[in-house]
Design a protein around this motif. Sequence first.
Motif, PDB file in Angstrom:
ATOM      1  N   ARG A 226      11.905   2.338 -13.788  1.00 44.97           N
ATOM      2  CA  ARG A 226      11.570   3.698 -14.178  1.00 44.97           C
ATOM      3  C   ARG A 226      10.381   4.261 -13.400  1.00 44.97           C
ATOM      4  O   ARG A 226      10.101   5.458 -13.434  1.00 44.97           O
ATOM      5  N   GLY A 227       9.662   3.388 -12.718  1.00 47.39           N
ATOM      6  CA  GLY A 227       8.473   3.835 -12.000  1.00 47.39           C
ATOM      7  C   GLY A 227       8.811   4.645 -10.764  1.00 47.39           C
ATOM      8  O   GLY A 227       9.869   4.474 -10.149  1.00 47.39           O
ATOM      9  N   ILE A 228       7.914   5.543 -10.387  1.00 46.54           N
ATOM     10  CA  ILE A 228       8.060   6.297  -9.150  1.00 46.54           C
ATOM     11  C   ILE A 228       7.062   5.772  -8.128  1.00 46.54           C
ATOM     12  O   ILE A 228       6.095   5.082  -8.466  1.00 46.54           O
ATOM     13  N   ARG A 229       7.303   6.114  -6.862  1.00 50.34           N
ATOM     14  CA  ARG A 229       6.463   5.607  -5.785  1.00 50.34           C
ATOM     15  C   ARG A 229       6.397   6.648  -4.674  1.00 50.34           C
ATOM     16  O   ARG A 229       7.189   7.590  -4.636  1.00 50.34           O
TER      17      ARG A 229
ATOM     18  N   PHE B 258      12.144   6.778  -6.172  1.00 54.68           N
ATOM     19  CA  PHE B 258      12.361   5.783  -7.225  1.00 54.68           C
ATOM     20  C   PHE B 258      13.433   4.817  -6.762  1.00 54.68           C
ATOM     21  O   PHE B 258      14.223   5.110  -5.857  1.00 54.68           O
ATOM     22  N   GLY B 259      13.450   3.640  -7.377  1.00 57.23           N
ATOM     23  CA  GLY B 259      14.396   2.604  -6.999  1.00 57.23           C
ATOM     24  C   GLY B 259      15.294   2.213  -8.161  1.00 57.23           C
ATOM     25  O   GLY B 259      15.100   2.673  -9.293  1.00 57.23           O
ATOM     26  N   PRO B 260      16.283   1.358  -7.889  1.00 60.12           N
ATOM     27  CA  PRO B 260      17.206   0.938  -8.945  1.00 60.12           C
ATOM     28  C   PRO B 260      16.521   0.036  -9.977  1.00 60.12           C
ATOM     29  O   PRO B 260      15.615  -0.735  -9.631  1.00 60.12           O
ATOM     30  N   ASP B 261      16.950   0.148 -11.221  1.00 60.89           N
ATOM     31  CA  ASP B 261      16.460  -0.723 -12.301  1.00 60.89           C
ATOM     32  C   ASP B 261      14.949  -0.672 -12.465  1.00 60.89           C
ATOM     33  O   ASP B 261      14.308  -1.679 -12.771  1.00 60.89           O
TER      34      ASP B 261
ATOM     35  N   ALA C  32       0.832  -1.204   0.000  1.00 58.54           N
ATOM     36  CA  ALA C  32       0.000   0.000   0.000  1.00 58.54           C
ATOM     37  C   ALA C  32       0.864   1.251   0.000  1.00 58.54           C
ATOM     38  O   ALA C  32       2.021   1.235   0.440  1.00 58.54           O
ATOM     39  N   ASP C  33       0.285   2.339  -0.502  1.00 55.66           N
ATOM     40  CA  ASP C  33       0.923   3.653  -0.468  1.00 55.66           C
ATOM     41  C   ASP C  33       0.263   4.491   0.616  1.00 55.66           C
ATOM     42  O   ASP C  33      -0.961   4.454   0.793  1.00 55.66           O
ATOM     43  N   VAL C  34       1.090   5.242   1.337  1.00 52.80           N
ATOM     44  CA  VAL C  34       0.598   6.080   2.422  1.00 52.80           C
ATOM     45  C   VAL C  34       0.529   7.526   1.938  1.00 52.80           C
ATOM     46  O   VAL C  34       1.542   8.100   1.534  1.00 52.80           O
ATOM     47  N   HIS C  35      -0.660   8.096   1.978  1.00 52.71           N
ATOM     48  CA  HIS C  35      -0.866   9.490   1.596  1.00 52.71           C
ATOM     49  C   HIS C  35      -1.413  10.240   2.815  1.00 52.71           C
ATOM     50  O   HIS C  35      -2.560  10.032   3.212  1.00 52.71           O
ATOM     51  N   CYS C  36      -0.592  11.087   3.404  1.00 53.18           N
ATOM     52  CA  CYS C  36      -1.013  11.920   4.523  1.00 53.18           C
ATOM     53  C   CYS C  36      -0.660  13.368   4.208  1.00 53.18           C
ATOM     54  O   CYS C  36       0.380  13.637   3.583  1.00 53.18           O
ATOM     55  N   GLU C  37      -1.491  14.287   4.646  1.00 55.79           N
ATOM     56  CA  GLU C  37      -1.239  15.699   4.389  1.00 55.79           C
ATOM     57  C   GLU C  37       0.112  16.140   4.926  1.00 55.79           C
ATOM     58  O   GLU C  37       0.741  17.058   4.411  1.00 55.79           O
ATOM     59  N   SER C  38       0.576  15.484   5.979  1.00 52.63           N
ATOM     60  CA  SER C  38       1.804  15.899   6.654  1.00 52.63           C
ATOM     61  C   SER C  38       3.071  15.472   5.918  1.00 52.63           C
ATOM     62  O   SER C  38       4.154  15.982   6.209  1.00 52.63           O
ATOM     63  N   LEU C  39       2.973  14.550   4.986  1.00 50.46           N
ATOM     64  CA  LEU C  39       4.166  14.021   4.343  1.00 50.46           C
ATOM     65  C   LEU C  39       4.668  14.968   3.253  1.00 50.46           C
ATOM     66  O   LEU C  39       3.871  15.614   2.568  1.00 50.46           O
TER      67      LEU C  39
END
Length: 254
Positions: free
Chosen positions: A63-66, A58-61, A45-52
Amino acid sequence: MARIDVRTDVALADPVLVEGLPGVGLVGKIAADHLVEAFGMTHYADVHCESLPRSAAFGPDDRGIRTPVRLYADQGRDLLVLQSDVPVPPRAATEFAECIADWFREESVVPVYVAGLTRERPVEGTAGEADEKQRKVFGIASGSGAAILDRTEVPEPDDAGIVSGPTGALLNHALATNLTAVGLVADCDPQFPDPLAARAVLEEGVAPITGVDVPTDDLEEHAGRIQRAKERLARQVREEDENSSQAQRLRMYQ
């Protein structure tokens, strides 16, 4: 808007979650990253909080972002890990605690929060013996967390203290809402990333609480490499000291 976006279907019963926010010694961060890698955990899961911070990781190898704060899951071990690539700003710690902890309650998650405690003085013995003795771990709790700790050999604190920063806010929220939560506090080196303190947390705290056998040989064998890899983040945490999760001893007479 505060939300937890679940990415994949993973069946969890009453999972234990290990929190890995950057703090003093990066103890929780290193422990969380190690669990994700050692068990090949699923990006759950991805955490979306106003405070972040509004940022993209991104990670090695790939192209996607997270998102910079994510949840990873291991269905077989009924285990969750909160992995964070960024410190949580101090002004936002309370909002973040409310955002994430309310989801814990809804999903019957038992969080294990991790904080580093600056060691006070060297201990006697050979270098190796002293190094191990300095990395003590003790447990604190809210709700039914004390009963969880009582079933293990995790010791009680031997001194008064306080946990501050985002992890302190999470523990404070757990106390205020009677949420079952465990805190693991480890003596650590505050100046550098401390993978040996993270190993102590995993072996002496996480393993007995979860009943999961956690392999930790890599944390000792590659301690130097891990320290170098995490040094930039550790420097950021030190420069923004009030941002970091940390435990401190309280003295009545100083």
